[in-house]
Design a protein around this motif. Sequence first.
Motif, PDB file in Angstrom:
ATOM      1  N   ASP A 264      -2.172  -1.977   8.302  1.00  0.00           N
ATOM      2  CA  ASP A 264      -0.786  -2.446   8.316  1.00  0.00           C
ATOM      3  C   ASP A 264       0.138  -1.556   7.497  1.00  0.00           C
ATOM      4  O   ASP A 264       1.348  -1.567   7.696  1.00  0.00           O
ATOM      5  CB  ASP A 264      -0.721  -3.886   7.778  1.00  0.00           C
ATOM      6  N   LEU A 265      -0.447  -0.786   6.598  1.00  0.00           N
ATOM      7  CA  LEU A 265       0.337   0.064   5.708  1.00  0.00           C
ATOM      8  C   LEU A 265      -0.539   1.228   5.281  1.00  0.00           C
ATOM      9  O   LEU A 265      -1.730   1.052   5.025  1.00  0.00           O
ATOM     10  CB  LEU A 265       0.785  -0.745   4.475  1.00  0.00           C
ATOM     11  N   SER A 266       0.015   2.434   5.223  1.00  0.00           N
ATOM     12  CA  SER A 266      -0.762   3.586   4.767  1.00  0.00           C
ATOM     13  C   SER A 266      -0.705   3.676   3.242  1.00  0.00           C
ATOM     14  O   SER A 266       0.308   3.320   2.623  1.00  0.00           O
ATOM     15  CB  SER A 266      -0.224   4.876   5.380  1.00  0.00           C
ATOM     16  N   LEU A 267      -1.803   4.141   2.648  1.00  0.00           N
ATOM     17  CA  LEU A 267      -1.863   4.317   1.197  1.00  0.00           C
ATOM     18  C   LEU A 267      -2.689   5.570   0.907  1.00  0.00           C
ATOM     19  O   LEU A 267      -3.908   5.524   0.805  1.00  0.00           O
ATOM     20  CB  LEU A 267      -2.489   3.086   0.518  1.00  0.00           C
ATOM     21  N   TYR A 268      -1.989   6.696   0.789  1.00  0.00           N
ATOM     22  CA  TYR A 268      -2.662   7.976   0.590  1.00  0.00           C
ATOM     23  C   TYR A 268      -2.894   8.231  -0.905  1.00  0.00           C
ATOM     24  O   TYR A 268      -2.079   8.847  -1.579  1.00  0.00           O
ATOM     25  CB  TYR A 268      -1.841   9.110   1.205  1.00  0.00           C
TER      26      TYR A 268
END
Length: 316
Positions: A264-268
């Motif tokens: 649902d959301l990217s977190l690099y």
Amino acid sequence: MVEIIDDFLVETALGYYCRYGDFYIDPKQPVQKAVVSHAHGDHAIPGNRNVYCTAATAAFMQYRFSRHSQSNYFIKDFDERFDLNGVEVTFIPAGHILGSAQVLMVFKGVRYLYTGDYKLQEDPTCEPIAYVPADVLITETTFADPAVMHPDPIEEIKKLQAVSTHIMLGCYALGKSQRLTHLLNTYCPEKTVLLHHSMLPLHRIYDELGFVKLTYETYQRKSLKEGKDKVYLVPPMTFNHYIRAKNVVRVFASGWKRLQRQNDLSLYISDHIDWADLLTYIGQVEPTEIWTVHGEGTHLREFYSDKMKVRNILKG
């Protein structure tokens, strides 16, 4: 001028072998003498006869491999020199996770530096990376691509601040989960950090041996059925098992794009160096040769083609 031995460290079926000191670094199968850079499962295995490592690495391994006798561990401080059959070995902080070490080996006046996994980004949960000069740099090249640039982890974690729905945050149990806990505690202080049971013992080792206070609670079945602003940290297998979980925002912390898909959301947030940090690091070490592991190193060879010798580590 020093004479570099091309086969000083070679890759074998058992791991990276130094026949001049008769020891392996991060062996893949049990060996007589193992020098272990850090406690992740792809670098640390059970069954080695003699294990040379830092205190934190030993603590993680002793927890995970409880049947392995403590007498098998030879714990060394950072910057402490020790001899293995004529090769002088020193652990240098790698900045990857708590206790992670680069392995500096000196033989016949030549300095060989095996990085293991490392990062340059600030991370108060572990020892910061240290730089030492080397004639030969043996570096991991996981993200050695000019197209890869890891964003600021602080700006990444702040993405979660605007999410009021409960969050299921996938991450590796050792190193990444403790770093994320600290980032959430510091930059999303209104969030309650909940831990999967498998992460608790590792957090407690960080509490005992680490550098910052981590604030977290144990996940209970009803934890995500009430309130808001909760972040539930889970290992990859649990995260993948609950691919259709409802009423939570699914996020996975990684530097790999493929692990951001369908979330649902990217977190690099990565615990490895990117291209820019790799070049910075090489500038600090100032090697005359670079040997690459954990990646092809193609871009690195092209970049330094007219400056220095870059090749894959030899097969033994």
